[in-house]
Design a protein around this motif. Sequence first.
Motif, mmCIF file in Angstrom:
data_model
loop_
_atom_site.group_PDB
_atom_site.id
_atom_site.type_symbol
_atom_site.label_atom_id
_atom_site.label_comp_id
_atom_site.label_asym_id
_atom_site.label_seq_id
_atom_site.Cartn_x
_atom_site.Cartn_y
_atom_site.Cartn_z
ATOM 1 N N LEU A 194 0.679 -1.241 -0.167
ATOM 2 C CA LEU A 194 -0.107 -0.516 -0.139
ATOM 3 C C LEU A 194 1.004 1.274 0.134
ATOM 4 N N THR A 195 1.847 0.656 0.564
ATOM 5 C CA THR A 195 3.139 2.208 0.584
ATOM 6 C C THR A 195 4.000 2.316 0.011
ATOM 7 N N LEU A 196 4.083 1.582 -0.913
ATOM 8 C CA LEU A 196 5.049 1.932 -2.244
ATOM 9 C C LEU A 196 4.982 3.107 -3.232
ATOM 10 N N PRO A 197 4.134 3.839 -4.048
ATOM 11 C CA PRO A 197 4.516 4.897 -4.199
ATOM 12 C C PRO A 197 4.689 6.309 -2.826
ATOM 13 N N PHE A 198 4.156 5.948 -2.070
ATOM 14 C CA PHE A 198 5.651 6.719 -0.896
ATOM 15 C C PHE A 198 6.598 6.951 -1.099
ATOM 16 N N TRP A 199 7.158 4.867 -1.019
ATOM 17 C CA TRP A 199 8.700 4.703 -1.157
ATOM 18 C C TRP A 199 9.287 6.125 -2.038
ATOM 19 N N ILE A 200 8.614 5.575 -3.123
ATOM 20 C CA ILE A 200 9.556 6.572 -4.743
ATOM 21 C C ILE A 200 9.384 8.209 -4.269
ATOM 22 N N VAL A 201 8.477 8.887 -3.887
ATOM 23 C CA VAL A 201 8.323 10.208 -3.684
ATOM 24 C C VAL A 201 9.252 10.451 -2.521
ATOM 25 N N ILE A 202 9.422 9.685 -1.575
ATOM 26 C CA ILE A 202 9.936 9.593 -0.472
ATOM 27 C C ILE A 202 11.226 9.574 -1.051
ATOM 28 N N ALA A 203 11.691 9.335 -1.180
ATOM 29 C CA ALA A 203 12.950 8.723 -1.879
ATOM 30 C C ALA A 203 13.560 10.077 -2.625
ATOM 31 N N ALA A 204 12.729 10.441 -3.863
ATOM 32 C CA ALA A 204 13.024 11.323 -4.485
ATOM 33 C C ALA A 204 13.155 12.418 -3.645
ATOM 34 N N ALA A 205 12.245 13.559 -2.493
ATOM 35 C CA ALA A 205 12.442 13.813 -1.574
ATOM 36 C C ALA A 205 13.713 14.499 -1.203
ATOM 37 N N ILE A 206 14.115 12.890 -0.866
ATOM 38 C CA ILE A 206 15.517 12.599 0.170
ATOM 39 C C ILE A 206 16.403 13.281 -1.096
ATOM 40 N N TRP A 207 16.906 12.943 -1.902
ATOM 41 C CA TRP A 207 17.577 12.403 -2.827
ATOM 42 C C TRP A 207 17.877 14.221 -3.033
ATOM 43 N N PHE A 208 16.844 14.591 -3.624
ATOM 44 C CA PHE A 208 17.032 15.935 -4.349
ATOM 45 C C PHE A 208 17.869 17.123 -3.678
ATOM 46 N N GLU A 209 16.788 16.982 -2.193
ATOM 47 C CA GLU A 209 17.344 18.069 -0.600
ATOM 48 C C GLU A 209 18.972 18.015 -0.901
ATOM 49 N N GLU A 210 18.887 16.684 -0.621
ATOM 50 C CA GLU A 210 20.760 16.530 -0.048
ATOM 51 C C GLU A 210 21.314 15.213 -1.080
ATOM 52 N N PRO A 211 21.547 15.356 -2.991
ATOM 53 C CA PRO A 211 22.486 13.960 -3.187
ATOM 54 C C PRO A 211 23.014 13.310 -2.188
ATOM 55 N N GLY A 212 22.448 11.694 -1.863
ATOM 56 C CA GLY A 212 23.483 10.504 -1.354
ATOM 57 C C GLY A 212 22.402 9.575 -0.928
ATOM 58 N N PRO A 213 23.082 9.126 0.488
ATOM 59 C CA PRO A 213 21.756 7.871 0.787
ATOM 60 C C PRO A 213 20.267 8.316 0.767
ATOM 61 N N ILE A 214 19.500 7.457 0.383
ATOM 62 C CA ILE A 214 18.178 7.648 0.881
ATOM 63 C C ILE A 214 17.900 6.314 1.803
ATOM 64 N N PHE A 215 18.609 5.635 2.082
ATOM 65 C CA PHE A 215 18.666 4.854 3.419
ATOM 66 C C PHE A 215 19.178 5.030 4.621
ATOM 67 N N LEU A 216 18.973 4.455 5.957
ATOM 68 C CA LEU A 216 19.974 4.317 6.858
ATOM 69 C C LEU A 216 19.268 3.475 7.606
ATOM 70 N N THR A 217 20.690 3.108 8.532
ATOM 71 C CA THR A 217 20.324 1.690 9.407
ATOM 72 C C THR A 217 20.928 2.331 10.543
ATOM 73 N N LYS A 218 19.689 2.774 11.579
ATOM 74 C CA LYS A 218 20.430 2.319 12.962
ATOM 75 C C LYS A 218 20.921 0.986 13.307
ATOM 76 N N ASN A 219 21.835 0.463 14.236
ATOM 77 C CA ASN A 219 22.832 -0.215 15.087
ATOM 78 C C ASN A 219 22.395 -0.445 16.167
ATOM 79 N N SER A 220 20.965 -1.166 16.448
ATOM 80 C CA SER A 220 20.044 -0.590 17.524
ATOM 81 C C SER A 220 19.539 -2.896 18.249
ATOM 82 N N VAL A 221 19.732 -2.879 18.876
ATOM 83 C CA VAL A 221 19.356 -3.786 20.264
ATOM 84 C C VAL A 221 18.306 -4.888 19.854
#
Length: 301
Positions: free
Chosen positions: A129-156
């Motif tokens: 259901l949210t897949l279309p949002f992934w594309i929009v979010i990825a574009a928003a992140i990348w165009f504001e600051e080109p670079g990694p789209i995802f981030l991993t937190k090293n969590s317990v």
Amino acid sequence: MAGVFLASLLSTVVVSHSLRRRVPWPLPVRTYRISALASAGLTSVVLLVLYVGRREPIPGMSLAIVGAFVGGVVTTSSAIGLVENNAPPSPGVRDKVLTHHSFANLRYPASPRLKRALDVTLASLGLILTLPFWIVIAAAIWFEEPGPIFLTKNSVGLGGVTFRQLKFRSMTHDAERATGPVAACADDPRNLKCGKRLRRWHLDELPELVNVLTGTMSMVGPRPLRTVMVQHYLEELPGLAERHTVKPGIACIAQIEKYQMPADERLRLDLEYIRRMSVALDLRLLGRAVLTTVRGTRRET
């Protein structure tokens, strides 16, 4: 149509590599944004010239834009990476956290019947259901600051084991280079402009659905905390290890009530969930989490 997409993609890659070599800008990441925009514009102009005077829709315009964006992502991914591994803890820190759990004599409660089935079902539906949002979010992140789209937190996670919690990047790249690991807040100055909205609506947490499918997280459970933070908390509050007797979750009682809270209060609420854990409670908490997000009624502290 595929030719338009590939031409735009390759154009972005070629232009960006050319600019990186010739233009000594203080912030080279700008070259990626300019390359994508130039490629999309160039491909669109070529299409306009080819179809000028014709009484038919110009095909491929949207594909030219998408191709330019994908080309930009391919270029930055090859240079910087698609996923930023945010401040990974040292092996020593991981060992200390595991040692705390090993000597805590913890009791691991059985998972409620159908909880895993509920997790897989809801995570799968959520991804679809949210897949279309992934594309929009990825574009928003990348165009504001080109670079990694995802981030991993090293969590317990369960049993004190560190796992990689996947999120959309909502902060500037390498935001903790100067400060080291620092807890985020609602109005964190390190946030991207789009990142503030992502965090407000919890859209940065959508990739955690992948963690649910792989089994490192649940839809409902204690929110995972970063390993470096947990190691510090355990020194002052050894009982915090008890919250790791179940899988961490996307939603939890503590998250619904406040944005931030002391470790002892978080532990109390997490233990309340563990004591009452059931599929029915999970459904109620998920409903409350959605309402809280829509209304924006969580307290800051």
